[in-house]
Scaffold this motif. Structure first.
Motif, PDB file in Angstrom:
ATOM      1  N   THR A 120       0.820  -1.205   0.000  1.00 37.29           N
ATOM      2  CA  THR A 120       0.000   0.000   0.000  1.00 37.29           C
ATOM      3  C   THR A 120       0.861   1.266   0.000  1.00 37.29           C
ATOM      4  N   VAL A 121       0.294   2.308  -0.595  1.00 37.63           N
ATOM      5  CA  VAL A 121       0.813   3.669  -0.464  1.00 37.63           C
ATOM      6  C   VAL A 121      -0.309   4.462   0.176  1.00 37.63           C
ATOM      7  N   LEU A 122      -0.151   4.802   1.435  1.00 40.42           N
ATOM      8  CA  LEU A 122      -1.220   5.450   2.189  1.00 40.42           C
ATOM      9  C   LEU A 122      -1.302   6.944   1.871  1.00 40.42           C
ATOM     10  N   THR A 123      -2.504   7.401   1.523  1.00 36.07           N
ATOM     11  CA  THR A 123      -2.697   8.827   1.261  1.00 36.07           C
ATOM     12  C   THR A 123      -3.658   9.478   2.253  1.00 36.07           C
ATOM     13  N   LEU A 124      -4.440   8.670   2.960  1.00 34.12           N
ATOM     14  CA  LEU A 124      -5.420   9.200   3.917  1.00 34.12           C
ATOM     15  C   LEU A 124      -5.356   8.389   5.210  1.00 34.12           C
ATOM     16  N   PRO A 125      -4.720   8.925   6.255  1.00 33.13           N
ATOM     17  CA  PRO A 125      -4.675   8.200   7.532  1.00 33.13           C
ATOM     18  C   PRO A 125      -6.067   8.156   8.154  1.00 33.13           C
ATOM     19  N   ALA A 126      -6.448   6.987   8.658  1.00 32.37           N
ATOM     20  CA  ALA A 126      -7.753   6.868   9.313  1.00 32.37           C
ATOM     21  C   ALA A 126      -7.972   5.466   9.854  1.00 32.37           C
ATOM     22  N   THR A 127      -7.945   4.487   8.966  1.00 35.12           N
ATOM     23  CA  THR A 127      -8.471   3.164   9.322  1.00 35.12           C
ATOM     24  C   THR A 127      -7.428   2.211   9.909  1.00 35.12           C
ATOM     25  N   GLY A 128      -6.151   2.480   9.662  1.00 34.26           N
ATOM     26  CA  GLY A 128      -5.127   1.527  10.098  1.00 34.26           C
ATOM     27  C   GLY A 128      -5.022   0.318   9.204  1.00 34.26           C
ATOM     28  N   SER A 129      -5.781   0.301   8.105  1.00 36.53           N
ATOM     29  CA  SER A 129      -5.801  -0.876   7.229  1.00 36.53           C
ATOM     30  C   SER A 129      -4.444  -1.171   6.626  1.00 36.53           C
ATOM     31  N   GLU A 130      -3.571  -0.163   6.593  1.00 34.27           N
ATOM     32  CA  GLU A 130      -2.241  -0.332   6.017  1.00 34.27           C
ATOM     33  C   GLU A 130      -1.346  -1.247   6.842  1.00 34.27           C
ATOM     34  N   MET A 131      -1.763  -1.582   8.073  1.00 33.13           N
ATOM     35  CA  MET A 131      -0.913  -2.435   8.909  1.00 33.13           C
ATOM     36  C   MET A 131      -1.737  -3.457   9.686  1.00 33.13           C
ATOM     37  N   ASN A 132      -2.859  -3.887   9.068  1.00 34.76           N
ATOM     38  CA  ASN A 132      -3.658  -4.939   9.701  1.00 34.76           C
ATOM     39  C   ASN A 132      -4.279  -5.850   8.649  1.00 34.76           C
ATOM     40  N   PRO A 133      -4.883  -6.955   9.066  1.00 34.33           N
ATOM     41  CA  PRO A 133      -5.457  -7.905   8.115  1.00 34.33           C
ATOM     42  C   PRO A 133      -6.965  -7.775   7.969  1.00 34.33           C
ATOM     43  N   ASN A 134      -7.502  -6.573   8.215  1.00 37.28           N
ATOM     44  CA  ASN A 134      -8.948  -6.356   8.231  1.00 37.28           C
ATOM     45  C   ASN A 134      -9.423  -5.672   6.961  1.00 37.28           C
ATOM     46  N   SER A 135     -10.685  -5.894   6.631  1.00 35.82           N
ATOM     47  CA  SER A 135     -11.283  -5.253   5.468  1.00 35.82           C
ATOM     48  C   SER A 135     -12.786  -5.126   5.688  1.00 35.82           C
TER      49      SER A 135
END
Length: 385
Positions: free
Chosen positions: A133-148
């Motif tokens: 991932t290339v994160l552009t909007l911090p919020a969900t933490g999805s960039e470092m977890n296995p959730n969707s």
């Protein structure tokens, strides 16, 4: 402290100009699909940065992933990945794009109807395409977890899944990407991160001292920087602390070994699915009313929260709990987020429908004690009007 098993394999590349590291993070012979949302990735130049960093690799694009990514759109991406024989997925965006990319990664090799992935909380996933991932909007933490979390528009259902197979291999966090975000998205991101933390913190004490101190520190940071960032969003240090706090809020660390709630999220999901209200805003609507409703169950942690996060130490227990719930609501409002359903033209006549959807989706025993029944959810929603 409760027993726990913590695992997080995601490589974080943090800082200005870190997109250039894509060249070393993705195999040279990879056939890459870059997935993104609307036009902002192009307008801000982020997409061009990504393409430059990918060099001579074969690249395909898939744009148009919505906020609250839809199953219908993502299945188009699945078909394109299969057709073009893509072997690496790169999400460029915020949590919705990353969540959607995780679903695509799992759905491509899935044997069966891909909606089953979401109906079974990811338990049937056996393999997935690698993704970064290339994160552009911090919020969900999805960039470092296995959730969707994915929404199926045709049936107005919003479902979540998790499976360690869809952990991003890496995530690039460049705080300068915060500079071009609309204020609404910054506000949503601050509140989303804040509520991620409270869902893992405002439960009941288990002597998880490390987790509590970590959670309280992150909450204080968001309270401190949130309003400042709205006024000065090109401040690198504010942007960097926002981005890293949002990641740490939901990468598993503060939730390891402690009870968790998540009722605010589950009720909020139904509001988003039914009315399209931004996810972060549904959390701001529900959390204050939920804390009020659950004040006796959460009393010890609410008093700790009052003292250690908001520095409220005077008054009776009732007065301190009243004050800290009011402070929480006021913080959301200070971020420019209205905190009542009526602010979004959602009235009492919609409550029955929302409860019906919660029941239909099996959300009948929510909270850290599985004690938030549909009747309790109804009371929380009514109090949120």
């Amino acid at each position: 402290m409760l027993n726990f098993d913590y695992y997080n394999p995601t490589h974080i590349a943090f800082g200005k100009d870190s997109i250039a590291k894509l060249d070393t993070l993705i195999p040279q012979d990879a056939c890459v699909m870059v997935l993104y949302g609307g036009s902002s990735a192009k307008k801000t130049g982020t997409l061009d940065e990504v393409k430059t960093a990918l060099g001579s690799r074969k690249i395909h694009e898939f744009g148009g992933i919505e906020p609250n990514p839809s199953y219908e759109t993502l299945m188009q991406a699945v078909e394109q990945v299969k057709k073009e024989k893509i072997d690496f997925l790169l999400a460029v965006g915020g949590g919705s794009v990353i969540d959607g990319t995780k679903f695509v990664a799992a759905a491509v090799p899935y044997e069966g109807e891909p909606w089953e992935i979401l109906e079974t909380d990811g338990k049937k996933i056996k393999k997935a395409l690698p993704l970064g991932t290339v994160l552009t909007l911090p919020a969900t933490g999805s960039e470092m977890n296995p959730n969707s979390v994915v929404t199926r528009k045709s049936i107005k259902a919003k479902r979540a899944f998790h499976n360690k197979i869809v952990f991003p291999l890496f995530s690039i966090l460049d705080p300068t990407k915060v500079y071009t975000l609309p204020p609404r998205q910054i506000a949503n991101g601050i509140v989303d991160s804040f509520v991620h933390i409270t869902e893992q913190y405002l439960t009941y004490p288990v002597e998880g001292m490390v987790q509590d101190e970590f959670a309280e520190g992150l909450l204080r940071i968001l309270i401190n920087i949130g309003p400042k960032l709205l006024k000065d969003q090109k401040n690198y240090d504010l942007a960097a602390n926002f981005m890293w706090t949002a990641t740490l809020a939901l990468n598993g660390l503060i939730g390891a070994g402690v009870p968790q709630d998540w009722a605010t999220h589950m009720i909020g999901h139904e509001i988003t699915a039914a009315f399209g209200v931004d996810h972060g805003r549904t959390l701001a609507i529900i959390l204050p009313s939920l804390l009020q409703n659950q004040r006796q169950v959460k009393k010890d942690k609410l008093l700790q929260y009052a003292k250690n996060v908001w520095h409220i130490e005077s008054g009776s227990e009732k007065e301190r709990i009243d004050a800290v719930i009011a402070k929480t609501r006021s913080f959301f409002e200070e971020m420019g987020i209205p905190t009542h359903l009526s602010d979004y033209n959602i009235g009492k006549e919609s409550i029955d429908m929302l409860i019906h959807e919660l029941e239909a989706h099996g959300m009948t025993k929510l909270g850290e004690h599985n004690a938030i029944t549909p009747d309790v959810s109804r009371a929380i929603l009514i109090a949120s009007l």
